[in-house]
Design an enzyme around this catalytic site. Structure first.
Site, PDB file in Angstrom:
ATOM      1  CB  SER A 243     -20.724  15.142   9.903  1.00 19.03           C
ATOM      2  OG  SER A 243     -21.814  15.098  10.808  1.00 19.03           O
ATOM      3  CE  LYS A 244     -18.957   7.943   7.881  1.00 16.54           C
ATOM      4  NZ  LYS A 244     -17.725   7.587   8.563  1.00 16.54           N
ATOM      5  NE  ARG A 245     -23.399  15.827  14.163  1.00 17.41           N
ATOM      6  CZ  ARG A 245     -24.081  16.938  13.980  1.00 17.41           C
ATOM      7  NH1 ARG A 245     -25.347  17.026  14.331  1.00 17.41           N
ATOM      8  NH2 ARG A 245     -23.498  17.990  13.420  1.00 17.41           N
ATOM      9  CG  HIS A 246     -26.018  16.585   8.914  1.00 17.63           C
ATOM     10  ND1 HIS A 246     -24.716  16.995   9.009  1.00 17.63           N
ATOM     11  CD2 HIS A 246     -26.736  17.380   9.727  1.00 17.63           C
ATOM     12  CE1 HIS A 246     -24.641  18.017   9.860  1.00 17.63           C
ATOM     13  NE2 HIS A 246     -25.849  18.254  10.300  1.00 17.63           N
ATOM     14  N   GLY A 247     -26.618  12.225   7.535  1.00 16.91           N
ATOM     15  CA  GLY A 247     -27.026  11.236   6.527  1.00 16.91           C
ATOM     16  C   GLY A 247     -25.785  10.713   5.844  1.00 16.91           C
TER      17      GLY A 247
END
Ligand code: GLU
Length: 482
Positions: free
Chosen positions: A251-255
């Protein structure tokens, strides 16, 4: 064989979904099969024509091509679900007629209440089947109350559903454990994914469905619908999901996760394709850089990895860097141009041959096309302002000696054979410093930063005049008056 990719245009396409698209595309190529592109746009609130347009644009940029789709037509269209409601209606009537489906008059409040009760009693949330056997009279009464019915699929009792998945192997479900009679047409008349996907795949003669394993739990429902309608289900292959480095769903949390962002940052389509194939299959080779044409012959559905693919951002960058490095100056310069413009330099005013020479020196330093923005300034600025790290370095005692002697060098020397090596030799001897303490300050003085291309290649391209100016500038900034 016929493969398909069936995204919903509800946002920028996520890289996990891109992997599904690529898998289907590559397999269609491999098996000389057709590749169908279908738009699943029944979610009216979230699907837009603009997202569809961008989806097609992004997938085409990646290099995917489909034989049939909303933009190219085909024998089994329309290829947008929103244009197929008449078709679905026909099948809903058949299911109602054959009692494989029924009208459900439960209101949202009643369903919420049932759900609450199930949770309180620790029971799974399954529709009770309350409306399954309503008499015509009861139906009329409920309709008279102004209730608009949805249509539910009547699930067979205690049936075994066996999926022979090409990746997962045999997966068995019991119809009692798949959530109960599910809605196939909502009360507003909109049919739902789990229902119409079956009709579309059957009518579009799809033989192989390759998709993420998050759809595995939908598959028994889809198989029951297929059975009720007399359709042969396609051959399923559920791929492991794409996970972030911490093994949770990517998800966006990862990049960055949208294909568009990868494109904007300067990933190359061939690098992304290469990487997605690399993590999607267990390939029996050590080779990590390959083109689709090279690898397609070796790929088989059965060899797709069943374990989740961990998305390794660093590895993808590395793959991209390999491609950037491998391209001839002319081609890679063209690809870099928009990024150099974005950094504020007017590329049309630059000498093309000189620019290509710079790019030859810099391309090995770039993993993304956008990396050029931070690297090219050392050639194009008259005097680049030193960054924080460089300022700190240029304030040390050894740097002070280097700056002073570099200044003496330009004062004493009018012309020289090789400006860079003469400068280094002069400063080394006069300042009495060597190694890192010599080379890093020289880099800092000439480029304003401590990282960058090899100086012996870069200095002739920067030009002696600019180098002299920069030495003078740094001397004035750090040493004058001391
Ligand atoms: N529209 C669905 C999705 O994007 C398609 C799933 C499928 O391949 O059946 O997840």
């Amino acid at each position: 064989m016929r493969f398909r990719f069936a995204p919903s245009p509800t946002g920028y396409i996520h890289i996990g979904n891109v992997k599904t698209a690529v898998s289907n595309y590559v397999l269609a190529k491999k098996y000389n099969a057709e590749f169908v592109f279908r738009i699943e746009d029944t979610d009216k609130e979230r699907s837009t024509g603009e997202y569809e347009r961008m989806l097609i644009e992004d997938l085409k940029w990646l290099g995917l091509q489909w034989d049939e789709g909303p933009d190219v037509g085909g024998a089994y269209g329309p290829y947008r679900q929103s244009e197929r409601f008449d078709i679905y209606k026909k099948y809903t009537d058949i299911l109602l007629e054959k009692r494989h489906a029924y009208h459900c008059y439960c209101t949202q409040e009643e369903l919420d209440e049932m759900r609450k009760q199930a949770s309180a009693e620790n029971r799974p949330i399954v529709y009770s089947g309350k409306c399954r056997n309503l008499s015509d009279d009861e139906k009329r009464k409920l309709e008279a109350e102004g209730r608009k019915p949805s249509v539910r699929f009547a699930i067979e009792k205690n049936a075994t559903i066996e999926i022979n998945d090409l990746i997962k192997g045999k997966v068995v479900f019991n119809s009692e454990n798949i959530g109960g009679d599910f809605i196939i047409v909502r009360s507003d008349g909109v049919p739902v994914y789990n229902y119409i996907v079956v009709i579309d795949d059957a009518l579009m003669k799809i033989t192989n469905v390759v998709r993420g394993e998050d759809h595995l739990s939908n598959t028994p429902k889809q198989m029951l619908v297929a059975k009720a309608l007399g359709f042969e289900p396609p051959q399923y292959a559920h791929q492991g999901l794409m996970l972030g480095p911490d093994k949770s769903k990517l998800s966006k949390r990862h990049g960055i996760t949208s294909l568009r962002s990868y494109r904007e940052l300067g990933y190359l389509p061939e690098a992304l394709l290469n990487y997605l194939v690399l993590i999607g299959w267990s390939i029996d080779t050590d080779k990590e850089i390959f083109s689709l044409d090279e690898i397609t012959g070796e790929l088989k559905i059965e060899n797709m990895s069943s374990s989740p693919a961990i998305f390794d951002f660093q590895k993808l960058k590395w793959v991209n860097g390999q491609y950037i490095r491998s391209y001839p100056a002319e081609k890679i310069t063209d690809l870099f141009l928009p990024y150099i413009n974005e950094a504020g330099y007017k590329t049309e005013e630059l000498d093309r041959a000189w620019l290509e020479s710079l790019i030859t020196v810099l391309q090995a330093k770039c993993e993304l096309l956008s990396d050029i923005k931070n690297l090219i300034g050392i050639f194009l600025e008259d005097v680049p302002e030193p960054d924080e790290e460089t300022i700190d370095l240029l304030r040390t005692d050894d740097s002070a000696k280097v700056i002073t002697e570099a200044k003496n060098f330009i004062t004493e020397t009018d012309s020289c054979e090789n400006f860079y090596s003469d400068l280094v030799n002069y400063v080394k001897e006069k300042a009495g410093v060597k190694g890192k303490n010599l080379f890093m300050p020289i880099r800092g003085i000439i480029t304003g930063c401590l990282k960058g291309p090899e100086l012996d290649a870069a200095v002739p391209l920067i030009g002696i005049e600019k180098c002299r100016k920069r030495i003078q500038y740094m001397y004035d900034k750090f040493q004058a008056g001391k």
